[in-house]
Design a protein around this motif. Structure first.
Motif, mmCIF file in Angstrom:
data_model
loop_
_atom_site.group_PDB
_atom_site.id
_atom_site.type_symbol
_atom_site.label_atom_id
_atom_site.label_comp_id
_atom_site.label_asym_id
_atom_site.label_seq_id
_atom_site.Cartn_x
_atom_site.Cartn_y
_atom_site.Cartn_z
ATOM 1 N N THR A 87 34.603 -1.188 -6.991
ATOM 2 C CA THR A 87 34.060 0.166 -7.032
ATOM 3 C C THR A 87 32.667 0.191 -6.411
ATOM 4 O OG1 THR A 87 35.315 0.535 -9.051
ATOM 5 C CG2 THR A 87 33.564 2.111 -8.561
ATOM 6 N N TYR A 88 31.847 -0.791 -6.755
ATOM 7 C CA TYR A 88 30.479 -0.821 -6.237
ATOM 8 C C TYR A 88 30.454 -0.963 -4.721
ATOM 9 C CZ TYR A 88 25.753 -2.179 -5.143
ATOM 10 O OH TYR A 88 24.506 -2.245 -4.571
ATOM 11 N N GLU A 89 31.347 -1.769 -4.141
ATOM 12 C CA GLU A 89 31.366 -1.948 -2.682
ATOM 13 C C GLU A 89 31.549 -0.615 -1.965
ATOM 14 O OE1 GLU A 89 33.335 -6.410 -2.388
ATOM 15 O OE2 GLU A 89 34.564 -4.653 -2.018
ATOM 16 N N ILE A 90 32.470 0.188 -2.451
ATOM 17 C CA ILE A 90 32.734 1.475 -1.805
ATOM 18 C C ILE A 90 31.553 2.419 -2.015
ATOM 19 C CG2 ILE A 90 34.315 3.451 -1.672
ATOM 20 C CD1 ILE A 90 35.424 0.624 -0.749
ATOM 21 N N ALA A 91 31.041 2.479 -3.233
ATOM 22 C CA ALA A 91 29.903 3.356 -3.520
ATOM 23 C C ALA A 91 28.679 2.960 -2.703
ATOM 24 C CB ALA A 91 29.579 3.313 -5.009
ATOM 25 N N ASP A 92 28.435 1.661 -2.572
ATOM 26 C CA ASP A 92 27.274 1.182 -1.824
ATOM 27 C C ASP A 92 27.447 1.396 -0.322
ATOM 28 O OD1 ASP A 92 24.715 -0.217 -1.696
ATOM 29 O OD2 ASP A 92 25.856 -1.872 -0.810
ATOM 30 N N THR A 93 28.623 1.104 0.199
ATOM 31 C CA THR A 93 28.876 1.254 1.632
ATOM 32 C C THR A 93 28.684 2.691 2.088
ATOM 33 O OG1 THR A 93 30.443 -0.567 1.610
ATOM 34 C CG2 THR A 93 30.628 0.980 3.439
ATOM 35 N N HIS A 94 29.143 3.643 1.269
ATOM 36 C CA HIS A 94 29.089 5.054 1.645
ATOM 37 C C HIS A 94 27.901 5.784 1.028
ATOM 38 C CE1 HIS A 94 32.914 4.728 3.656
ATOM 39 N NE2 HIS A 94 33.409 4.123 2.596
ATOM 40 N N ASN A 95 27.019 5.052 0.364
ATOM 41 C CA ASN A 95 25.831 5.632 -0.266
ATOM 42 C C ASN A 95 26.199 6.823 -1.143
ATOM 43 O OD1 ASN A 95 23.130 5.692 -0.859
ATOM 44 N ND2 ASN A 95 22.566 6.892 0.937
ATOM 45 N N LEU A 96 27.196 6.621 -2.003
ATOM 46 C CA LEU A 96 27.694 7.694 -2.853
ATOM 47 C C LEU A 96 26.742 7.957 -4.012
ATOM 48 C CD1 LEU A 96 31.461 6.691 -2.990
ATOM 49 C CD2 LEU A 96 30.380 8.429 -1.559
ATOM 50 N N PRO A 97 26.668 9.206 -4.456
ATOM 51 C CA PRO A 97 25.796 9.515 -5.593
ATOM 52 C C PRO A 97 26.382 8.963 -6.885
ATOM 53 C CG PRO A 97 27.089 11.439 -5.015
ATOM 54 C CD PRO A 97 27.368 10.392 -3.966
ATOM 55 N N ALA A 98 25.525 8.753 -7.848
ATOM 56 C CA ALA A 98 25.976 8.318 -9.169
ATOM 57 C C ALA A 98 26.563 9.530 -9.889
ATOM 58 C CB ALA A 98 24.809 7.754 -9.962
ATOM 59 N N PRO A 99 27.555 9.313 -10.732
ATOM 60 C CA PRO A 99 28.112 10.436 -11.495
ATOM 61 C C PRO A 99 27.162 10.867 -12.608
ATOM 62 C CG PRO A 99 29.163 8.398 -12.140
ATOM 63 C CD PRO A 99 28.259 8.068 -10.985
ATOM 64 N N PRO A 100 27.420 12.020 -13.222
ATOM 65 C CA PRO A 100 26.555 12.466 -14.319
ATOM 66 C C PRO A 100 26.483 11.461 -15.470
ATOM 67 C CG PRO A 100 27.968 14.253 -13.597
ATOM 68 C CD PRO A 100 28.424 13.016 -12.866
ATOM 69 N N ASN A 101 27.575 10.770 -15.741
ATOM 70 C CA ASN A 101 27.604 9.755 -16.792
ATOM 71 C C ASN A 101 28.159 8.470 -16.184
ATOM 72 O OD1 ASN A 101 27.953 8.134 -19.015
ATOM 73 N ND2 ASN A 101 29.198 9.591 -20.162
ATOM 74 N N PRO A 102 27.316 7.638 -15.563
ATOM 75 C CA PRO A 102 27.809 6.450 -14.861
ATOM 76 C C PRO A 102 28.597 5.481 -15.732
ATOM 77 C CG PRO A 102 25.516 6.863 -14.311
ATOM 78 C CD PRO A 102 25.868 7.791 -15.429
ATOM 79 N N GLN A 103 28.259 5.360 -16.998
ATOM 80 C CA GLN A 103 28.942 4.403 -17.866
ATOM 81 C C GLN A 103 30.412 4.777 -18.062
ATOM 82 O OE1 GLN A 103 26.031 5.902 -18.675
ATOM 83 N NE2 GLN A 103 24.601 4.192 -18.584
ATOM 84 N N ALA A 104 30.753 6.049 -17.963
ATOM 85 C CA ALA A 104 32.125 6.483 -18.200
ATOM 86 C C ALA A 104 32.846 6.946 -16.937
ATOM 87 C CB ALA A 104 32.131 7.621 -19.220
ATOM 88 N N HIS A 105 32.140 7.605 -16.041
ATOM 89 C CA HIS A 105 32.808 8.280 -14.926
ATOM 90 C C HIS A 105 33.321 7.362 -13.828
ATOM 91 C CE1 HIS A 105 30.771 12.289 -16.188
ATOM 92 N NE2 HIS A 105 31.870 12.039 -16.887
ATOM 93 N N TRP A 106 32.663 6.232 -13.562
ATOM 94 C CA TRP A 106 33.199 5.324 -12.542
ATOM 95 C C TRP A 106 34.553 4.784 -12.993
ATOM 96 C CZ3 TRP A 106 31.662 5.741 -7.885
ATOM 97 C CH2 TRP A 106 30.329 5.942 -7.554
ATOM 98 N N GLY A 107 34.650 4.384 -14.230
ATOM 99 C CA GLY A 107 35.915 3.889 -14.755
ATOM 100 C C GLY A 107 36.981 4.970 -14.781
ATOM 101 N N ARG A 108 36.575 6.178 -15.112
ATOM 102 C CA ARG A 108 37.527 7.301 -15.135
ATOM 103 C C ARG A 108 38.062 7.577 -13.735
ATOM 104 N NH1 ARG A 108 41.656 9.348 -16.979
ATOM 105 N NH2 ARG A 108 41.859 11.578 -16.794
ATOM 106 N N LEU A 109 37.201 7.493 -12.730
ATOM 107 C CA LEU A 109 37.631 7.683 -11.347
ATOM 108 C C LEU A 109 38.711 6.673 -10.981
ATOM 109 C CD1 LEU A 109 37.404 8.718 -8.388
ATOM 110 C CD2 LEU A 109 35.565 7.050 -8.109
#
Length: 115
Positions: free
Chosen positions: A51-73
């Protein structure tokens, strides 16, 4: 105000590290609409990713609740049949100290959807 730079033992002054500012989305739906196409494209590529590779490569914004929303995605993508679990790897995220993270791989359905 910036902190003073500590010179090295040989007297040289090291270059300052460049930090990147991460934006945070205001609401979940707007964030999801922005990041979803990037993860669909990663799934269609057929390569294994974190997940981090894609977020970092595309400079994606953090979700409102990073602890829960990345996993939910990732759960949504898996439930929709775009990705499957591929194993584990050490994260490249600087603040995670090489912790173990899930790796993902796109499914044949994701590759067909991209074609």
């Amino acid at each position: 105000m910036t902190a003073p730079v500590q010179p090295a033992l040989d007297g040289s002054v090291p270059e300052q590290r460049k930090t990147r500012t991460v934006q945070q989305a205001e609401d979940y739906e707007t964030w999801l609409a922005e990041v979803w196409p990037k993860f669909i494209a990663a799934a269609a590529s057929g390569r294994t990713f974190t997940t981090y590779e894609i977020a970092d490569t595309h400079n994606l914004p953090a979700p409102p609740n990073p602890q829960a929303h990345w996993g939910r995605l990732m759960t949504l993508l898996k439930d929709e049949g775009y990705i499957r679990t591929a194993g584990w790897a050490c994260t490249g995220r600087p603040t995670a100290h090489h912790s173990g993270v899930r790796t993902w791989k796109g499914t044949a359905a994701a590759r067909r959807a991209a074609a």
